[in-house]
Scaffold this motif. Structure first.
Motif: not given
Length: 490
Positions: A359-384
Protein backbone atom coordinates in the motif's frame (compact mmCIF):
# COMPACT_ATOMS: atom_id res chain seq x y z
CA UNK A 1 -43.57 173.36 4.02
CA UNK A 2 -43.22 170.09 2.11
CA UNK A 3 -41.09 168.63 4.90
CA UNK A 4 -43.72 169.40 7.48
CA UNK A 5 -46.40 167.76 5.41
CA UNK A 6 -44.28 164.57 5.07
CA UNK A 7 -45.28 162.25 7.94
CA UNK A 8 -42.05 160.23 7.74
CA UNK A 9 -39.75 163.20 8.05
CA UNK A 10 -39.53 163.12 11.89
CA UNK A 11 -39.53 159.27 12.29
CA UNK A 12 -36.07 157.95 13.25
CA UNK A 13 -34.51 155.39 10.95
CA UNK A 14 -32.95 152.16 12.43
CA UNK A 15 -30.92 149.40 10.89
CA UNK A 16 -32.09 145.83 11.45
CA UNK A 17 -29.29 145.17 13.96
CA UNK A 18 -30.01 148.40 15.83
CA UNK A 19 -33.69 147.56 16.11
CA UNK A 20 -32.94 143.98 17.22
CA UNK A 21 -30.48 145.29 19.83
CA UNK A 22 -33.04 147.79 21.13
CA UNK A 23 -35.69 145.08 21.46
CA UNK A 24 -33.13 142.82 23.19
CA UNK A 25 -32.24 145.54 25.71
CA UNK A 26 -35.89 146.24 26.47
CA UNK A 27 -36.77 142.57 27.00
CA UNK A 28 -33.68 141.79 29.08
CA UNK A 29 -34.17 144.98 31.11
CA UNK A 30 -37.83 144.28 31.89
CA UNK A 31 -37.48 140.49 32.41
CA UNK A 32 -33.95 140.11 33.74
CA UNK A 33 -34.88 137.25 36.09
CA UNK A 34 -38.15 135.31 35.80
CA UNK A 35 -39.76 132.06 36.93
CA UNK A 36 -42.05 130.36 34.43
CA UNK A 37 -44.40 127.47 35.09
CA UNK A 38 -45.40 125.27 32.19
CA UNK A 39 -45.31 121.91 30.52
CA UNK A 40 -42.16 120.70 28.80
CA UNK A 41 -42.79 120.23 25.10
CA UNK A 42 -40.23 119.29 22.49
CA UNK A 43 -36.81 118.40 24.02
CA UNK A 44 -33.63 118.30 21.91
CA UNK A 45 -30.17 117.28 23.09
CA UNK A 46 -27.53 117.89 20.38
CA UNK A 47 -23.96 116.62 20.68
CA UNK A 48 -22.85 120.04 21.96
CA UNK A 49 -24.36 119.14 25.37
CA UNK A 50 -26.90 121.99 25.42
CA UNK A 51 -30.62 121.28 25.89
CA UNK A 52 -33.24 122.97 23.71
CA UNK A 53 -36.88 122.71 24.82
CA UNK A 54 -40.27 124.34 24.67
CA UNK A 55 -42.33 125.56 27.66
CA UNK A 56 -46.02 125.70 26.89
CA UNK A 57 -49.47 126.00 28.35
CA UNK A 58 -52.84 125.73 26.66
CA UNK A 59 -52.36 128.93 24.64
CA UNK A 60 -48.66 129.89 24.24
CA UNK A 61 -45.19 128.47 23.75
CA UNK A 62 -41.82 129.88 24.85
CA UNK A 63 -38.53 128.49 23.53
CA UNK A 64 -35.98 127.63 26.19
CA UNK A 65 -32.30 126.72 26.26
CA UNK A 66 -30.17 125.16 28.98
CA UNK A 67 -26.45 125.64 28.45
CA UNK A 68 -24.13 122.61 28.77
CA UNK A 69 -22.61 123.63 32.12
CA UNK A 70 -26.03 124.21 33.69
CA UNK A 71 -27.48 120.98 32.22
CA UNK A 72 -24.81 118.91 33.98
CA UNK A 73 -25.77 120.40 37.35
CA UNK A 74 -29.55 120.00 37.09
CA UNK A 75 -31.06 117.75 39.74
CA UNK A 76 -34.02 116.95 37.46
CA UNK A 77 -33.51 116.48 33.75
CA UNK A 78 -36.41 117.84 31.69
CA UNK A 79 -38.59 115.27 29.94
CA UNK A 80 -41.41 115.82 27.49
CA UNK A 81 -44.78 116.13 29.23
CA UNK A 82 -43.29 117.10 32.62
CA UNK A 83 -44.81 120.10 34.41
CA UNK A 84 -41.95 122.24 35.68
CA UNK A 85 -41.02 125.62 37.10
CA UNK A 86 -38.08 127.09 35.15
CA UNK A 87 -35.95 129.91 36.49
CA UNK A 88 -33.84 132.05 34.16
CA UNK A 89 -33.60 135.23 32.16
CA UNK A 90 -35.54 136.27 29.07
CA UNK A 91 -33.54 137.25 25.99
CA UNK A 92 -33.84 137.38 22.21
CA UNK A 93 -32.16 135.55 19.37
CA UNK A 94 -31.77 138.11 16.56
CA UNK A 95 -30.71 135.42 14.06
CA UNK A 96 -34.27 134.08 13.99
CA UNK A 97 -36.20 137.11 15.31
CA UNK A 98 -37.52 135.25 18.35
CA UNK A 99 -37.32 135.54 22.09
CA UNK A 100 -36.36 132.70 24.45
CA UNK A 101 -35.62 131.97 28.09
CA UNK A 102 -32.11 130.95 29.13
CA UNK A 103 -32.88 128.48 31.93
CA UNK A 104 -30.61 128.43 34.98
CA UNK A 105 -32.66 125.97 37.07
CA UNK A 106 -35.61 123.71 36.42
CA UNK A 107 -37.66 121.77 38.96
CA UNK A 108 -40.85 119.72 38.86
CA UNK A 109 -43.93 121.77 39.63
CA UNK A 110 -44.92 120.01 42.85
CA UNK A 111 -45.33 116.40 43.95
CA UNK A 112 -47.88 115.62 41.25
CA UNK A 113 -45.33 116.27 38.49
CA UNK A 114 -42.82 114.00 40.16
CA UNK A 115 -45.35 111.22 40.55
CA UNK A 116 -46.43 111.55 36.93
CA UNK A 117 -42.82 111.32 35.77
CA UNK A 118 -42.25 108.33 38.07
CA UNK A 119 -45.29 106.51 36.66
CA UNK A 120 -44.06 107.17 33.14
CA UNK A 121 -40.63 105.69 33.91
CA UNK A 122 -42.19 102.75 35.70
CA UNK A 123 -44.39 101.97 32.71
CA UNK A 124 -41.38 102.18 30.35
CA UNK A 125 -39.23 99.81 32.43
CA UNK A 126 -42.12 97.42 33.00
CA UNK A 127 -42.76 97.25 29.27
CA UNK A 128 -39.12 96.22 28.79
CA UNK A 129 -39.62 93.32 31.22
CA UNK A 130 -37.25 94.59 33.94
CA UNK A 131 -39.89 93.94 36.64
CA UNK A 132 -40.52 90.30 35.65
CA UNK A 133 -40.11 87.79 38.46
CA UNK A 134 -38.47 85.31 36.06
CA UNK A 135 -35.34 87.47 35.70
CA UNK A 136 -34.77 87.88 39.46
CA UNK A 137 -31.84 85.83 40.77
CA UNK A 138 -32.00 83.82 44.01
CA UNK A 139 -29.97 85.19 46.91
CA UNK A 140 -27.01 83.15 48.20
CA UNK A 141 -27.87 81.37 51.46
CA UNK A 142 -24.67 82.38 53.24
CA UNK A 143 -22.60 84.94 51.26
CA UNK A 144 -18.91 85.20 52.06
CA UNK A 145 -18.62 88.91 51.11
CA UNK A 146 -21.44 91.49 51.16
CA UNK A 147 -21.15 94.78 49.28
CA UNK A 148 -23.08 97.73 50.75
CA UNK A 149 -23.82 100.87 48.71
CA UNK A 150 -24.77 103.66 51.10
CA UNK A 151 -23.49 106.74 52.90
CA UNK A 152 -20.54 105.87 55.18
CA UNK A 153 -21.52 108.47 57.79
CA UNK A 154 -25.21 107.71 58.33
CA UNK A 155 -26.98 105.46 60.81
CA UNK A 156 -27.88 103.03 58.02
CA UNK A 157 -24.44 101.45 57.72
CA UNK A 158 -24.14 101.16 61.50
CA UNK A 159 -27.49 99.37 61.69
CA UNK A 160 -26.51 96.96 58.90
CA UNK A 161 -23.10 96.14 60.41
CA UNK A 162 -24.60 95.70 63.88
CA UNK A 163 -27.32 93.39 62.57
CA UNK A 164 -24.85 91.30 60.55
CA UNK A 165 -22.56 91.00 63.58
CA UNK A 166 -25.46 89.77 65.73
CA UNK A 167 -26.78 87.25 63.20
CA UNK A 168 -23.78 85.89 61.30
CA UNK A 169 -20.56 87.95 60.96
CA UNK A 170 -19.50 88.32 57.30
CA UNK A 171 -16.94 90.37 55.37
CA UNK A 172 -18.48 93.70 54.30
CA UNK A 173 -17.23 96.04 51.54
CA UNK A 174 -18.66 99.55 51.72
CA UNK A 175 -18.87 101.75 48.62
CA UNK A 176 -19.58 105.29 49.89
CA UNK A 177 -22.10 107.29 47.86
CA UNK A 178 -24.30 110.33 48.22
CA UNK A 179 -27.81 109.14 49.08
CA UNK A 180 -29.60 112.32 47.98
CA UNK A 181 -29.02 115.30 45.75
CA UNK A 182 -27.76 115.56 42.20
CA UNK A 183 -24.73 113.30 42.82
CA UNK A 184 -26.80 110.43 44.20
CA UNK A 185 -27.82 108.69 40.97
CA UNK A 186 -24.43 108.73 39.15
CA UNK A 187 -22.56 107.61 42.28
CA UNK A 188 -24.98 104.71 42.95
CA UNK A 189 -24.66 103.62 39.29
CA UNK A 190 -20.84 103.69 39.53
CA UNK A 191 -20.95 101.71 42.78
CA UNK A 192 -23.13 98.91 41.36
CA UNK A 193 -21.07 98.71 38.16
CA UNK A 194 -17.82 98.88 40.15
CA UNK A 195 -18.76 95.93 42.38
CA UNK A 196 -19.72 93.92 39.30
CA UNK A 197 -16.40 94.76 37.63
CA UNK A 198 -14.33 93.19 40.43
CA UNK A 199 -12.66 89.91 39.47
CA UNK A 200 -13.50 86.82 41.55
CA UNK A 201 -10.47 85.75 43.55
CA UNK A 202 -8.69 89.10 43.06
CA UNK A 203 -6.88 91.22 45.62
CA UNK A 204 -10.22 92.90 46.45
CA UNK A 205 -12.83 90.13 46.76
CA UNK A 206 -15.94 90.33 44.57
CA UNK A 207 -19.11 90.46 46.71
CA UNK A 208 -21.58 87.56 46.60
CA UNK A 209 -24.47 89.91 47.47
CA UNK A 210 -25.15 93.66 47.14
CA UNK A 211 -27.27 95.84 49.44
CA UNK A 212 -28.30 99.35 48.27
CA UNK A 213 -29.52 101.10 51.39
CA UNK A 214 -30.77 104.51 52.56
CA UNK A 215 -32.89 105.75 55.42
CA UNK A 216 -36.33 107.26 55.09
CA UNK A 217 -37.10 110.67 53.63
CA UNK A 218 -39.38 112.66 51.38
CA UNK A 219 -40.02 111.87 47.75
CA UNK A 220 -37.51 114.53 46.75
CA UNK A 221 -34.87 113.06 49.07
CA UNK A 222 -35.36 109.56 47.63
CA UNK A 223 -35.61 110.75 44.05
CA UNK A 224 -32.06 109.66 43.16
CA UNK A 225 -33.21 106.03 43.46
CA UNK A 226 -36.05 106.73 41.01
CA UNK A 227 -33.65 107.70 38.23
CA UNK A 228 -33.75 105.46 35.18
CA UNK A 229 -29.94 105.00 35.19
CA UNK A 230 -30.04 103.57 38.73
CA UNK A 231 -32.86 101.17 37.88
CA UNK A 232 -31.06 99.92 34.76
CA UNK A 233 -27.79 99.46 36.64
CA UNK A 234 -29.55 97.40 39.32
CA UNK A 235 -31.32 95.30 36.66
CA UNK A 236 -28.03 94.66 34.82
CA UNK A 237 -26.14 93.64 37.98
CA UNK A 238 -24.77 90.09 37.77
CA UNK A 239 -24.52 90.03 41.59
CA UNK A 240 -27.85 89.45 43.41
CA UNK A 241 -29.06 92.77 44.81
CA UNK A 242 -31.27 93.74 47.77
CA UNK A 243 -32.82 97.22 47.75
CA UNK A 244 -33.40 98.78 51.17
CA UNK A 245 -34.29 102.39 50.38
CA UNK A 246 -36.47 104.32 52.81
CA UNK A 247 -39.04 102.88 55.19
CA UNK A 248 -41.58 100.16 54.48
CA UNK A 249 -44.07 102.62 52.99
CA UNK A 250 -41.50 104.22 50.65
CA UNK A 251 -41.29 102.76 47.14
CA UNK A 252 -38.69 103.62 44.49
CA UNK A 253 -37.90 102.27 41.04
CA UNK A 254 -34.91 100.29 42.30
CA UNK A 255 -37.30 98.25 44.48
CA UNK A 256 -39.05 96.89 41.37
CA UNK A 257 -35.89 95.84 39.48
CA UNK A 258 -33.90 94.48 42.44
CA UNK A 259 -33.81 90.75 43.17
CA UNK A 260 -35.28 91.32 46.66
CA UNK A 261 -36.81 94.34 48.41
CA UNK A 262 -36.28 94.90 52.11
CA UNK A 263 -38.63 97.23 54.01
CA UNK A 264 -35.71 98.71 56.00
CA UNK A 265 -31.89 98.53 55.91
CA UNK A 266 -31.95 96.40 59.09
CA UNK A 267 -34.34 93.99 57.40
CA UNK A 268 -31.92 93.80 54.45
CA UNK A 269 -29.22 92.52 56.80
CA UNK A 270 -31.66 89.96 58.19
CA UNK A 271 -32.50 88.78 54.66
CA UNK A 272 -28.82 88.61 53.69
CA UNK A 273 -27.65 86.11 56.35
CA UNK A 274 -29.30 83.54 58.64
CA UNK A 275 -28.91 83.49 62.43
CA UNK A 276 -25.69 81.69 63.32
CA UNK A 277 -26.93 80.35 66.66
CA UNK A 278 -30.07 78.99 65.04
CA UNK A 279 -27.93 77.21 62.43
CA UNK A 280 -25.68 75.76 65.14
CA UNK A 281 -28.72 74.59 67.11
CA UNK A 282 -30.32 73.07 64.03
CA UNK A 283 -27.12 71.28 62.97
CA UNK A 284 -26.65 69.98 66.52
CA UNK A 285 -30.19 68.61 66.63
CA UNK A 286 -29.78 67.13 63.14
CA UNK A 287 -26.52 65.49 64.23
CA UNK A 288 -28.17 63.95 67.29
CA UNK A 289 -31.11 62.68 65.21
CA UNK A 290 -28.73 61.27 62.61
CA UNK A 291 -26.64 59.49 65.26
CA UNK A 292 -29.77 58.06 66.89
CA UNK A 293 -31.17 56.93 63.54
CA UNK A 294 -27.87 55.32 62.53
CA UNK A 295 -27.66 53.47 65.87
CA UNK A 296 -31.21 52.18 65.55
CA UNK A 297 -30.58 51.14 61.93
CA UNK A 298 -27.39 49.29 62.86
CA UNK A 299 -29.14 47.53 65.74
CA UNK A 300 -32.00 46.42 63.47
CA UNK A 301 -29.53 45.15 60.86
CA UNK A 302 -27.50 43.32 63.52
CA UNK A 303 -30.61 41.60 64.88
CA UNK A 304 -31.65 40.65 61.35
CA UNK A 305 -28.18 39.21 60.67
CA UNK A 306 -28.26 37.17 63.85
CA UNK A 307 -31.73 35.79 62.93
CA UNK A 308 -30.52 34.79 59.46
CA UNK A 309 -27.32 33.22 60.78
CA UNK A 310 -29.36 30.86 63.01
CA UNK A 311 -31.24 29.61 59.94
CA UNK A 312 -28.01 28.82 58.01
CA UNK A 313 -26.41 25.31 58.29
CA UNK A 314 -22.96 24.90 59.85
CA UNK A 315 -19.92 25.09 57.58
CA UNK A 316 -18.85 21.51 58.49
CA UNK A 317 -22.26 20.22 57.42
CA UNK A 318 -22.02 22.03 54.06
CA UNK A 319 -18.63 20.36 53.34
CA UNK A 320 -19.52 16.77 54.35
CA UNK A 321 -21.14 15.68 51.07
CA UNK A 322 -18.52 17.28 48.74
CA UNK A 323 -15.73 15.70 50.81
CA UNK A 324 -17.38 12.20 50.56
CA UNK A 325 -17.92 12.64 46.78
CA UNK A 326 -14.24 13.55 46.36
CA UNK A 327 -13.14 10.39 48.17
CA UNK A 328 -15.39 8.23 45.97
CA UNK A 329 -14.09 9.74 42.74
CA UNK A 330 -10.50 9.37 43.95
CA UNK A 331 -11.03 5.63 44.43
CA UNK A 332 -12.50 5.21 40.92
CA UNK A 333 -9.82 7.24 39.10
CA UNK A 334 -7.01 4.55 38.88
CA UNK A 335 -9.37 1.91 37.48
CA UNK A 336 -10.73 4.41 34.92
CA UNK A 337 -7.21 5.25 33.75
CA UNK A 338 -6.26 1.56 33.26
CA UNK A 339 -9.46 0.85 31.34
CA UNK A 340 -9.01 3.88 29.07
CA UNK A 341 -5.42 2.89 28.26
CA UNK A 342 -6.47 -0.65 27.30
CA UNK A 343 -9.24 0.64 25.04
CA UNK A 344 -6.85 2.97 23.16
CA UNK A 345 -4.24 0.16 22.78
CA UNK A 346 -6.85 -2.13 21.12
CA UNK A 347 -7.92 0.71 18.76
CA UNK A 348 -4.28 1.31 17.77
CA UNK A 349 -3.79 -2.40 17.03
CA UNK A 350 -6.82 -2.43 14.74
CA UNK A 351 -5.50 0.53 12.74
CA UNK A 352 -1.93 -0.87 12.50
CA UNK A 353 -3.21 -4.21 11.19
CA UNK A 354 -4.60 -2.55 8.06
CA UNK A 355 -1.16 -1.09 7.03
CA UNK A 356 0.87 -3.08 4.32
CA UNK A 357 4.20 -2.33 2.44
CA UNK A 358 2.48 -2.72 -0.92
CA UNK A 359 0.00 0.00 0.00
CA UNK A 360 2.83 2.41 0.86
CA UNK A 361 4.59 1.54 -2.47
CA UNK A 362 1.45 2.39 -4.45
CA UNK A 363 1.02 5.70 -2.63
CA UNK A 364 4.67 6.68 -3.31
CA UNK A 365 4.40 5.80 -6.98
CA UNK A 366 1.23 7.81 -7.37
CA UNK A 367 2.92 10.80 -5.73
CA UNK A 368 5.93 10.58 -8.07
CA UNK A 369 3.67 10.46 -11.11
CA UNK A 370 1.73 13.52 -9.94
CA UNK A 371 4.96 15.44 -9.25
CA UNK A 372 6.26 14.64 -12.76
CA UNK A 373 3.14 16.04 -14.39
CA UNK A 374 3.42 19.27 -12.43
CA UNK A 375 7.12 19.65 -13.30
CA UNK A 376 6.34 19.40 -17.01
CA UNK A 377 3.95 22.32 -16.73
CA UNK A 378 6.67 24.60 -15.24
CA UNK A 379 8.42 27.19 -17.59
CA UNK A 380 11.57 29.26 -17.05
CA UNK A 381 10.40 32.29 -19.06
CA UNK A 382 8.38 34.01 -16.30
CA UNK A 383 11.26 33.50 -13.91
CA UNK A 384 13.79 34.92 -16.38
CA UNK A 385 11.53 37.89 -17.10
CA UNK A 386 11.22 38.65 -13.38
CA UNK A 387 15.03 38.31 -13.00
CA UNK A 388 15.57 40.82 -15.86
CA UNK A 389 13.12 43.30 -14.37
CA UNK A 390 14.81 42.88 -11.00
CA UNK A 391 18.23 43.63 -12.54
CA UNK A 392 16.89 46.82 -14.17
CA UNK A 393 15.30 47.97 -10.92
CA UNK A 394 18.51 47.22 -9.05
CA UNK A 395 20.58 49.23 -11.54
CA UNK A 396 18.21 52.20 -11.27
CA UNK A 397 18.28 52.12 -7.47
CA UNK A 398 22.09 51.81 -7.48
CA UNK A 399 22.41 54.86 -9.73
CA UNK A 400 20.01 56.90 -7.55
CA UNK A 401 21.88 55.81 -4.43
CA UNK A 402 25.20 56.88 -5.92
CA UNK A 403 23.80 60.28 -6.97
CA UNK A 404 22.25 60.81 -3.55
CA UNK A 405 25.50 59.90 -1.80
CA UNK A 406 27.41 62.30 -4.06
CA UNK A 407 24.97 65.13 -3.27
CA UNK A 408 25.10 64.43 0.45
CA UNK A 409 28.89 64.63 0.34
CA UNK A 410 29.04 67.73 -1.91
CA UNK A 411 26.61 69.82 0.15
CA UNK A 412 28.55 69.47 3.46
CA UNK A 413 31.80 70.12 1.58
CA UNK A 414 30.47 73.37 0.15
CA UNK A 415 29.05 74.34 3.54
CA UNK A 416 32.37 73.53 5.26
CA UNK A 417 34.24 75.58 2.67
CA UNK A 418 31.93 78.56 3.27
CA UNK A 419 32.29 78.27 7.04
CA UNK A 420 36.08 78.10 6.67
CA UNK A 421 36.07 81.32 4.65
CA UNK A 422 33.74 82.94 7.21
CA UNK A 423 36.02 81.78 10.06
CA UNK A 424 39.05 83.22 8.30
CA UNK A 425 37.19 86.49 7.76
CA UNK A 426 35.98 86.75 11.38
CA UNK A 427 39.20 85.54 13.05
CA UNK A 428 41.35 88.03 14.82
CA UNK A 429 44.15 87.33 12.30
CA UNK A 430 41.87 88.70 9.58
CA UNK A 431 41.20 91.74 11.75
CA UNK A 432 44.97 92.28 12.14
CA UNK A 433 45.37 92.11 8.37
CA UNK A 434 42.92 95.02 8.04
CA UNK A 435 45.24 97.31 10.04
CA UNK A 436 44.44 96.51 13.67
CA UNK A 437 46.87 95.22 16.34
CA UNK A 438 46.77 93.31 19.67
CA UNK A 439 48.56 94.98 22.61
CA UNK A 440 49.91 92.76 25.39
CA UNK A 441 52.03 93.43 28.47
CA UNK A 442 55.46 91.90 28.96
CA UNK A 443 53.79 89.08 30.89
CA UNK A 444 51.44 88.29 27.99
CA UNK A 445 48.30 89.91 29.44
CA UNK A 446 46.07 91.57 26.86
CA UNK A 447 45.70 95.30 27.54
CA UNK A 448 42.40 97.03 26.80
CA UNK A 449 42.83 100.43 28.51
CA UNK A 450 45.30 103.30 28.26
CA UNK A 451 46.04 103.30 32.01
CA UNK A 452 47.05 99.63 31.92
CA UNK A 453 49.41 100.30 28.99
CA UNK A 454 51.07 103.21 30.84
CA UNK A 455 51.67 101.09 33.95
CA UNK A 456 53.10 98.08 32.03
CA UNK A 457 56.86 97.44 32.19
CA UNK A 458 56.92 96.64 28.51
CA UNK A 459 54.54 96.31 25.59
CA UNK A 460 54.29 93.70 22.90
CA UNK A 461 52.30 94.65 19.79
CA UNK A 462 51.15 91.93 17.45
CA UNK A 463 50.62 92.79 13.78
CA UNK A 464 49.43 90.58 10.99
CA UNK A 465 53.02 89.72 9.97
CA UNK A 466 54.62 89.42 13.42
CA UNK A 467 55.17 90.98 16.84
CA UNK A 468 57.05 94.05 17.96
CA UNK A 469 58.34 94.73 21.52
CA UNK A 470 58.55 98.17 23.18
CA UNK A 471 60.64 98.39 26.39
CA UNK A 472 61.25 95.55 28.82
CA UNK A 473 62.41 92.10 27.82
CA UNK A 474 60.87 90.33 24.87
CA UNK A 475 58.58 87.51 25.82
CA UNK A 476 59.43 84.12 24.27
CA UNK A 477 57.26 83.41 21.28
CA UNK A 478 54.69 80.68 21.69
CA UNK A 479 54.16 78.21 18.92
CA UNK A 480 50.39 78.22 19.17
CA UNK A 481 48.91 81.60 20.12
CA UNK A 482 45.14 81.43 20.76
CA UNK A 483 42.89 84.13 19.42
CA UNK A 484 42.08 86.80 22.05
CA UNK A 485 38.51 86.72 23.31
CA UNK A 486 38.57 90.39 24.26
CA UNK A 487 41.61 92.41 23.29
CA UNK A 488 42.73 95.80 22.18
CA UNK A 489 42.82 96.08 18.41
CA UNK A 490 44.62 99.19 17.26
Amino acid sequence: MDLLDDDSGNTPEFSVSELSGAVKRVIEGEFGHVRVKGEVGRVSRPRSGHIYLDLKDDRSVIAGIVWKGVAARLETQPEEGMEVVATGRLTTFPGQSKYQIVIEDIRPAGLGALMAMLEKRKALLQAEGLFDASRKRPLPYLPEVIGVVTSPSGAVIRDILHRLRDRFPRKVLIWPVAVQGQNCAPEVVRAIEGFNALSPGGALPRPDLLIVARGGGSVEDLWGFNEEAVARAAAASQIPLISAVGHETDTTLIDFVSDRRAPTPTAAAEIAVPVRMELLSWTGEAGVRMTRAMGQRIEVRSQRLRDLSRALPRAETLLDQPRQRLDLLGDRLPRALIRGTEQRRVALSDVAGALRPSLLTRVIAHGRESLGRRTDRLSLRPIEREIAQGRDRLATLSRRLEESATRRLDDPARKLDGLSRLLETLSYKGTLARGYAVVRSAEGTILTHKAAAQNAAGLEIEFSDGRFTLGGKARPKRKDTPAPEQGSLL
